[in-house]
Design a protein around this motif. Structure first.
Motif, short mmCIF file in Angstrom:
data_model
loop_
_atom_site.label_atom_id
_atom_site.label_comp_id
_atom_site.label_asym_id
_atom_site.label_seq_id
_atom_site.Cartn_x
_atom_site.Cartn_y
_atom_site.Cartn_z
N ASP A 60 -16.42 4.35 2.77
CA ASP A 60 -16.35 5.55 4.05
C ASP A 60 -15.88 6.78 3.35
O ASP A 60 -15.78 8.24 3.55
CB ASP A 60 -15.55 5.07 4.55
CG ASP A 60 -14.36 5.66 3.62
OD1 ASP A 60 -14.52 4.33 2.76
OD2 ASP A 60 -13.02 4.96 4.59
N THR A 61 -16.11 7.51 1.57
CA THR A 61 -16.44 7.98 1.30
C THR A 61 -17.20 9.81 1.60
O THR A 61 -18.13 9.09 1.43
CB THR A 61 -15.87 8.75 -0.54
OG1 THR A 61 -14.95 7.30 -0.67
CG2 THR A 61 -15.81 9.87 -1.11
N SER A 78 -0.88 8.56 0.30
CA SER A 78 -2.15 9.15 -0.73
C SER A 78 -0.87 10.20 -1.28
O SER A 78 -0.66 10.54 -2.73
CB SER A 78 -2.78 10.40 0.19
OG SER A 78 -4.11 9.75 0.72
N LYS A 132 -7.84 0.80 -5.13
CA LYS A 132 -8.96 1.63 -5.24
C LYS A 132 -8.72 2.62 -3.71
O LYS A 132 -9.29 3.90 -4.34
CB LYS A 132 -10.40 0.48 -5.06
CG LYS A 132 -11.95 1.79 -4.74
CD LYS A 132 -13.16 0.44 -4.82
CE LYS A 132 -14.31 2.31 -5.61
NZ LYS A 132 -15.31 0.48 -5.79
N GLU A 133 -8.59 2.15 -3.11
CA GLU A 133 -8.03 3.32 -1.52
C GLU A 133 -7.10 4.00 -2.36
O GLU A 133 -7.32 5.58 -2.03
CB GLU A 133 -7.80 2.99 -1.20
CG GLU A 133 -6.39 2.05 -0.55
CD GLU A 133 -6.07 0.20 -1.19
OE1 GLU A 133 -7.65 -0.03 -1.96
OE2 GLU A 133 -5.62 -0.46 -0.82
N GLU A 134 -6.27 4.36 -3.65
CA GLU A 134 -5.50 4.95 -3.56
C GLU A 134 -5.65 6.14 -4.90
O GLU A 134 -5.42 6.78 -5.58
CB GLU A 134 -4.30 4.59 -4.54
CG GLU A 134 -3.45 3.70 -3.18
CD GLU A 134 -2.09 2.80 -3.67
OE1 GLU A 134 -1.63 2.70 -5.40
OE2 GLU A 134 -1.40 1.86 -3.05
N PRO A 181 0.96 -1.24 0.26
CA PRO A 181 0.06 -0.07 -0.33
C PRO A 181 0.67 1.29 -0.29
O PRO A 181 2.05 1.60 1.07
CB PRO A 181 -0.67 -0.80 1.31
CG PRO A 181 0.27 -1.33 2.11
CD PRO A 181 0.78 -2.15 0.92
N ARG A 222 -16.04 5.17 -1.64
CA ARG A 222 -15.77 3.85 -1.37
C ARG A 222 -17.04 4.41 -0.78
O ARG A 222 -17.88 5.25 0.14
CB ARG A 222 -14.21 3.55 -0.95
CG ARG A 222 -13.39 3.21 -1.48
CD ARG A 222 -12.04 2.61 -0.73
NE ARG A 222 -11.48 4.04 0.14
CZ ARG A 222 -10.87 4.15 1.03
NH1 ARG A 222 -10.60 2.36 1.57
NH2 ARG A 222 -10.41 5.07 1.61
#
Lengths: 112, 247
Positions: free
Chosen positions: B108-109, B13, B138-140, B10, B106
């Motif tokens: 939590d967005t 950001s 997806k989280e990036e 991971p 997502r």
């Protein structure tokens, strides 16, 4: 020289907001949207024609330096660019290049 | 490119943002934007706007057709007419944003985290985003997309300022060539996106009707051209559909 606010107000009120509102609406109503719906198709037609009209306006009623080039050369260059696009694998780059070259050569040949 | 989205450790950001920036710099569209927006900067000069205005125009609106309509019609039509024409040219942003959202969002967005990516969404960023995002975890993705968008917006903003100063200093013939970039590249963009008879008809009718309607000096000519030519193209599309489905 005084600092004129009007152009900046115009930029926000009739440039930024009327355009940006579609991005915001996209977030809000985006999920349920059918891209092939009739209203979207109609809007696409209107927007395409609007852009075409902008192209024609700049070529027929050009601003500043472009106005020094004869109308026939401007229209001819646009046409040559389009032909190059069709002939050279539908390449937008080739079209722009050919149109620009035609404009400059035409201006030199028919006098600026 | 041996690492896959799953095997990769991971990233922060900031790293994802940098990856996006790098993708912008290596995109062909970075250089296309440099060309197109130097034409728009030149237009700003010819229509008497200031260089700061030219830069803010690109940063805030970030939609080339809307910008060119604003620049070339401000002062020739009423403010409401200009606003409507600008707005109509940007409706296309709505379905683009809608198509992009599921790739970024997502559970939590928060909505405010989407404001920047959505503002950065313009046709160029969207095309590259839809192509590249599936390969990003997806989280990036949001940070990556912000990097991509900022990189491309930077090219456009830089070119707006450069085009402004070039138009002021180039010899007339080259300044004319710079101004010609806008109609020529707009025409090419529309041609490339023309897939159906309706698109082609709207384009052709708009090109021909535009100057004819402008010559009537009724004001609002861009808007009338768009509505008449666009609706006519749409009507032909509907007629053909009706004919095709008739027994």
């Amino acid at each position: 020289m005084s600092f004129a606010m009007e152009p900046f107000l115009a930029l926000i009120l009739i440039g930024f907001l009327p355009s940006e509102v579609w991005r915001w609406l996209g977030i809000v109503v985006g999920r349920g949207l059918d891209e092939e719906s009739e209203i979207i198709l109609w809007v696409r037609g209107v927007a395409t024609a609007l852009i075409a009209a902008v192209v024609a306006r700049i070529v027929v009623l050009p601003p500043g330096a472009l106005a020094s080039i004869p109308l026939e050369v401007r229209i001819g260059a646009l046409g040559i660019g389009f032909l190059a696009f069709l002939l050279i694998r539908r390449s937008a780059f080739a079209g722009v290049l050919a149109g620009e070259a035609a404009l400059v050569l035409g201006a030199l040949a028919f006098g600026v | 490119m041996t690492d896959t989205a799953i095997a990769r450790p991971p990233r922060s950001s900031a790293q994802a943002f940098r990856d996006g920036l790098r993708a912008a710099l290596t995109s062909i569209l970075f250089y296309v934007l440099l060309g197109n927006y130097s034409g728009i900067g030149a237009l700003c000069y010819e229509f008497g706007f200031s260089p700061i205005w030219a830069v803010l125009c690109t940063l805030l609106i970030w939609a080339a057709p809307a910008q060119v309509i604003l620049i070339s019609t401000l002062g020739t039509a009423t403010l409401l007419e200009v606003a409507i024409a600008v707005s109509l040219s940007s409706v296309r942003l709505l379905p683009m944003v809608a198509a992009l959202l599921p790739m970024l969002q997502r559970e939590d967005t928060r909505q405010r985290d989407l404001v920047l990516p959505m503002h950065l969404t313009a046709i160029s960023v969207w095309v590259e985003g839809m192509r590249l995002l599936p390969g990003v975890p997806k989280e990036e993705r949001a940070a990556y997309y912000n990097g991509l968008g900022c990189g491309l917006l930077f090219a456009a903003t830089f070119a707006s300022a450069a085009g402004f100063y070039l138009a002021a200093s180039l010899p007339p013939l080259l300044a004319a060539a710079l101004l010609f970039l806008t109609p020529m590249s707009f025409l090419m963009t529309v041609c490339r996106n023309t897939r159906t008879l309706m698109d082609g008809l709207a384009l052709g009718l708009g090109l021909v009707l535009g100057p004819l309607i402008a010559a009537q000096k009724i004001g609002l000519d861009l808007l009338w051209t768009g509505l008449i030519a666009g609706s006519a193209a749409y009507a032909v599309h509907r007629l053909r559909q009706a004919k095709a489905s008739a027994p």
